[in-house]
Enzyme design. Structure first.
Site, mmCIF file in Angstrom:
data_model
loop_
_atom_site.group_PDB
_atom_site.id
_atom_site.type_symbol
_atom_site.label_atom_id
_atom_site.label_comp_id
_atom_site.label_asym_id
_atom_site.label_seq_id
_atom_site.Cartn_x
_atom_site.Cartn_y
_atom_site.Cartn_z
ATOM 1 N N TYR A 144 0.795 -1.217 -0.046
ATOM 2 C CA TYR A 144 -0.161 -0.176 0.077
ATOM 3 C C TYR A 144 0.835 1.376 -0.202
ATOM 4 C CZ TYR A 144 -3.217 3.485 1.751
ATOM 5 O OH TYR A 144 -4.124 4.534 1.521
ATOM 6 N N ASP A 239 9.389 2.470 0.335
ATOM 7 C CA ASP A 239 8.276 3.196 0.914
ATOM 8 C C ASP A 239 8.329 3.002 2.484
ATOM 9 O OD1 ASP A 239 5.857 4.105 2.100
ATOM 10 O OD2 ASP A 239 4.460 3.487 0.550
ATOM 11 N N LYS A 267 4.003 8.608 9.381
ATOM 12 C CA LYS A 267 3.644 7.791 10.675
ATOM 13 C C LYS A 267 4.419 8.247 11.918
ATOM 14 C CE LYS A 267 0.702 4.721 8.445
ATOM 15 N NZ LYS A 267 0.522 3.749 7.208
HETATM 16 C C1 LIG Z 1 0.251 4.639 5.846
HETATM 17 C C2 LIG Z 1 1.034 4.013 4.515
HETATM 18 C C3 LIG Z 1 0.970 5.071 3.588
HETATM 19 C C4 LIG Z 1 -0.144 6.257 3.373
HETATM 20 O O1 LIG Z 1 0.114 7.317 4.563
HETATM 21 P P1 LIG Z 1 -1.144 8.088 4.914
HETATM 22 O O2 LIG Z 1 -0.519 9.273 5.837
HETATM 23 O O3 LIG Z 1 -2.051 7.416 5.334
HETATM 24 O O4 LIG Z 1 -1.549 8.964 3.550
HETATM 25 C C5 LIG Z 1 1.876 4.900 2.466
HETATM 26 N N1 LIG Z 1 2.655 3.886 2.486
HETATM 27 C C6 LIG Z 1 2.499 3.007 3.428
HETATM 28 C C7 LIG Z 1 3.704 2.084 3.470
HETATM 29 C C8 LIG Z 1 1.849 3.265 4.493
HETATM 30 O O5 LIG Z 1 2.035 2.247 5.462
#
Ligand SMILES: *Cc1c(COP(=O)(O)O)cnc(C)c1O
Length: 437
Positions: A144, A239, A267
């Site tokens: 994701y 990511d 995060k």
């Molecule tokens: C949570 C997440 C996102 C998106 O971040 P948001 O702050 O919710 O837009 C992108 N990549 C990874 C791996 C994530 O876990």
């Protein structure tokens, strides 16, 4: 368990907000119940509007590595608030946070602050396209990367080369430039790279996948991605929105020893505030406006309050050198408890997931034995009804785990050994009860 106030709020919320929530997973749909509404949280505890108290292993989906409302973070934020909430002009804090990120992850020579992980990955992909002059990207099924159009794409059935949007409202044209490969499957990547030779701007990957449950990269997989991108003139984007500052201070690149060209963080880096970042090699990041031709901007980017929460959190992580050892050890205890129940478990550092793979209950005489979850297709085999049953039994015992089979369990420094032991007992009892039903 009294849920009167949460129920009332949810009834009203559903009239005003789609599904009653501002992010879908919060609706608890996958576990067949209504969500609790949170009043406050402290350390490992989250307390709802009816006064119910839960040990929280969701940790706001990752940011809460220190537990909730860490006194130092709260104090720093309160102080900076008094100076004004937003200026739309540069501040010293932004320079300090950029310096701290680079000190932790030396590959990040230059960094841009944004407001969400979605924005960070979307922007990193744009930079990769601008830098290489190529349009296509490769992502992995079950990874994701936020909800931007080009990344809400899944592999079409059968043919991995045919990509289809994962959401209504995403034009098919967007999906066409996003190619989807199978996580941990080198061959799927190699064939996409060969079929699209000279057209792939970047491979974007969660170096440790944590959005299909936790799925570690197989030995050599990240090294392979590094090699093939280099050979083909494509960029490698890690990511690290979840793994950043979670697996170690140096994040997944330090943890795995593999170095990407661009990184995204979110995060933890925002310390609980809406802040994320993307960055990497200086020559690549020099493409970003006003230095270069890739446009990216934000009214609230580098917001001083969010920046202060991020700085304070990173400083605590840098000063407290024992923290990663502690959270890893506690997560290992939880892993052991799941293993005793016979469930399949994946754990990387303080991230873990237990999978209700077919045969988990032993009723059909099948043994899970050496079955593993190595990619999205494996994760999709899980018995989601059994997971929902387990979730509800844990919640009744005062323990809040993510309301989906496809999310990680996050361990924070606020989860004391005593709470971990209590959680281990709850895991064994809950899974055992699910099995009897
Ligand atoms: C949570 C997440 C996102 C998106 O971040 P948001 O702050 O919710 O837009 C992108 N990549 C990874 C791996 C994530 O876990």
């Amino acid at each position: 368990m009294d849920t009167t106030n949460s129920e009332q709020l949810f009834t009203k919320a559903q009239k005003l907000i789609p599904g009653g929530v501002n992010s879908p997973v919060r609706a608890f749909k996958a576990v067949g119940r209504h969500p609790f509404f949170v009043d406050r949280a402290q350390g490992p505890w989250i307390i709802d509007e009816d006064g119910n108290r839960y040990v929280d292993y969701v940790c706001s989906w990752g940011p809460g590595i220190l537990g909730h409302a860490h006194p130092k973070v709260i104090e720093a934020v309160q102080q900076v608030c008094a100076k004004g909430l937003t200026f739309g002009a540069p501040t010293a804090g932004e320079v300090e946070l950029a310096e701290l990120i680079g000190a932790c992850v030396p590959d990040v020579e230059m960094v841009r602050l944004v407001s969400s992980g979605t924005e960070a990955v979307m922007s990193a992909v744009r930079v990769a396209r601008g830098f290489t002059g190529r349009d296509k990207i490769i992502k992995f099924a079950g990874n994701y990367h936020g909800h931007s159009d080009g990344l809400l794409v899944k592999a079409g059935s059968g043919l991995m080369t045919q990509s289809v949007p994962d959401s209504a409202g995403v034009p098919a044209g967007y999906a066409a430039s996003t190619l989807t490969a199978v996580y941990n499957d080198e061959e799927s990547v190699r064939s996409l790279m060969e079929e699209n030779s000279g057209q792939v701007a970047a491979i974007v990957v969660e170096p440790v996948a944590a959005n299909m449950g936790v799925v570690p990269p197989k030995e050599g997989f990240l090294e392979f991605l590094r090699r093939i991108t280099k050979e083909q003139g494509s960029l490698l984007i890690f990511d690290e929105v979840i793994t950043g500052f979670r697996l170690s201070l140096g994040s997944a690149s330090e943890y795995t020893g593999v170095h990407a060209d661009l990184y995204t963080f979110g995060k933890i880096v925002g310390g609980g505030m809406p802040l994320a970042a993307y960055g990497g090699r200086q020559d690549i990041m020099s493409c970003v406006a006003p230095l270069g031709a890739v446009y990216q901007a934000g009214t609230l980017s580098g917001n001083p309050v969010a920046v202060m929460a991020g700085i304070t959190t990173l400083k605590i992580l840098m000063e407290d050198t024992g923290i990663y050892e502690r959270i890893d050890r506690r997560a290992a205890k939880l892993e052991a408890a799941f293993r005793q129940t016979g469930l399949c478990v994946n754990r990387v550092g303080s991230l873990l997931s237990a999978f209700f793979l077919p045969g988990w209950d032993g009723k059909e005489g099948k043994e899970i034995g050496e079955r593993k979850v190595e990619n999205y297709e494996d994760a999709c085999q899980c018995d989601r009804e059994a997971f929902a049953d387990y979730f509800n039994r844990m919640l009744e015992r005062g323990i809040y785990v993510a309301p989906s089979q496809f999310e990680a369990m996050f361990v924070s420094d606020a989860h004391s050994d005593e709470l971990i032991d209590r959680t281990c007992s709850a895991i064994k009892e809950s899974v055992e009860e699910c099995r009897v039903v």
